[in-house]
Design an enzyme around this catalytic site. Sequence first.
Site, PDB file in Angstrom:
ATOM      1  N   THR A 115       0.814  -1.221   0.000  1.00  0.00           N
ATOM      2  CA  THR A 115       0.000   0.000   0.000  1.00  0.00           C
ATOM      3  C   THR A 115       0.843   1.264   0.000  1.00  0.00           C
ATOM      4  O   THR A 115       0.486   2.267  -0.630  1.00  0.00           O
ATOM      5  CB  THR A 115      -0.910  -0.012   1.250  1.00  0.00           C
ATOM      6  OG1 THR A 115      -1.776  -1.134   1.136  1.00  0.00           O
ATOM      7  CG2 THR A 115      -1.740   1.246   1.370  1.00  0.00           C
TER       8      THR A 115
ATOM      9  N   ASP B 183       1.987  -7.045  -4.222  1.00  0.00           N
ATOM     10  CA  ASP B 183       1.215  -7.054  -2.995  1.00  0.00           C
ATOM     11  C   ASP B 183       1.872  -8.121  -2.122  1.00  0.00           C
ATOM     12  O   ASP B 183       2.230  -9.200  -2.618  1.00  0.00           O
ATOM     13  CB  ASP B 183      -0.230  -7.436  -3.308  1.00  0.00           C
ATOM     14  CG  ASP B 183      -1.120  -7.321  -2.080  1.00  0.00           C
ATOM     15  OD1 ASP B 183      -1.976  -6.424  -2.082  1.00  0.00           O
ATOM     16  OD2 ASP B 183      -0.959  -8.122  -1.132  1.00  0.00           O
ATOM     17  N   SER B 184       2.020  -7.832  -0.845  1.00  0.00           N
ATOM     18  CA  SER B 184       2.801  -8.770  -0.035  1.00  0.00           C
ATOM     19  C   SER B 184       2.077 -10.086   0.201  1.00  0.00           C
ATOM     20  O   SER B 184       2.671 -11.027   0.730  1.00  0.00           O
ATOM     21  CB  SER B 184       3.250  -8.139   1.276  1.00  0.00           C
ATOM     22  OG  SER B 184       2.234  -8.123   2.229  1.00  0.00           O
TER      23      SER B 184
ATOM     24  N   ASP C 171       0.718  -6.877   5.009  1.00  0.00           N
ATOM     25  CA  ASP C 171       0.076  -8.174   5.268  1.00  0.00           C
ATOM     26  C   ASP C 171       1.058  -9.270   5.674  1.00  0.00           C
ATOM     27  O   ASP C 171       0.751 -10.069   6.550  1.00  0.00           O
ATOM     28  CB  ASP C 171      -0.728  -8.629   4.037  1.00  0.00           C
ATOM     29  CG  ASP C 171      -1.977  -7.779   3.836  1.00  0.00           C
ATOM     30  OD1 ASP C 171      -2.386  -7.091   4.807  1.00  0.00           O
ATOM     31  OD2 ASP C 171      -2.548  -7.793   2.726  1.00  0.00           O
TER      32      ASP C 171
END
Length: 340
Positions: free
Chosen positions: A13, A56-57, A89
């Site tokens: 993010t 995105d993790s 995350d």
Amino acid sequence: MKRSVLLIYTGGTIGMQTDPHSGALVPFDFRHIYEEFPSLRRLGVEIDVLPFDPIDSSNASPELWVRLAEIIKENYTRFDGFVVLHGTDTMSYTSSALSFMLNNLNKPVVFTGSQIPIGVLRTDGRENLITAIEIAAAKDPKGRAEVPEVALYFQNRLFRANRTTKQSAEELSAFVSNNYPPLAEVGVNIQYNRSLILRPKREADLEIDTKLCEDVAIIKIFPGLNERVFRAMLNSGVKGVVLETYGAGNAPTKEWFIGALREAIQRGVTVINVTQCSDGEVNMDIYETGVALQQIGVISGRDMTTEAATAKMMYVLAHEQSPKRIASLLKKSICGEIGK
Ligand code: ASP
């Protein structure tokens, strides 16, 4: 001489901004960090940026952990410290893994991210980023790095990374370290809790150790877990299990449950017990339900987080064959992940 920090951007993010025309979230280019945040120059830190293709993790994997370890190794002598921007995350998994993979670390590796994108007005990312850089460059009165550890900075607190867990999908204070106090607290000043910070045991060059065993599973017990499902998980070819139990390390005493675990352990599967509770620790001496696990060879993970226990299991199983050596390494602190 000006201090220097390598900023490695992996995704998450923090790396998003609002497109002024469409209003949609689009990637933020950290290579233009000084143009976006001219005030960064006042930190007096030379910042080099290394952007990855952002992920995105949720898609993070040991491949990313190894890549990070290698990059830190390659750039180690050139920088005073490292900041890793990562999705929240799975930040605790990646940073825990790095704490085991970076041996003889004597420079800070500070993970951070944000709950609100950096290019959104109310972002928490700006403060997280700036303070993480400041901490990564900080020296103590003896001229040594303030925090020669893999740490995680979020919302005014710096934690030992392998003690953290993401606790909130909503609050800006997304991470906790319930079993170990913060390494630093940030208000008007940055207060380092120096007695809590690990210092390298010996002066030696950084070594990275990237061997990991990926045949590991986390099994969270719950009322209703049945024998067929449990046995299927234990018979899946898994070599290490992080068993998330209730309270102080309690699990059912039913014969099929203990029997399935006993058979797995006899086949050579390593099982470590961590609690589902967010703080406190496993003590398998208190209740019959814990004693039964201890008797069949389940190892106590004491106060370790699930994230740290999982990364440690992957690390230890890749290095040791003997069940005795495996158990002894899992029980002792390698980099401050277990015990007071
Ligand atoms: N899903 C995002 C990630 O972990 C969330 C975040 O960065 O906060 O990459």
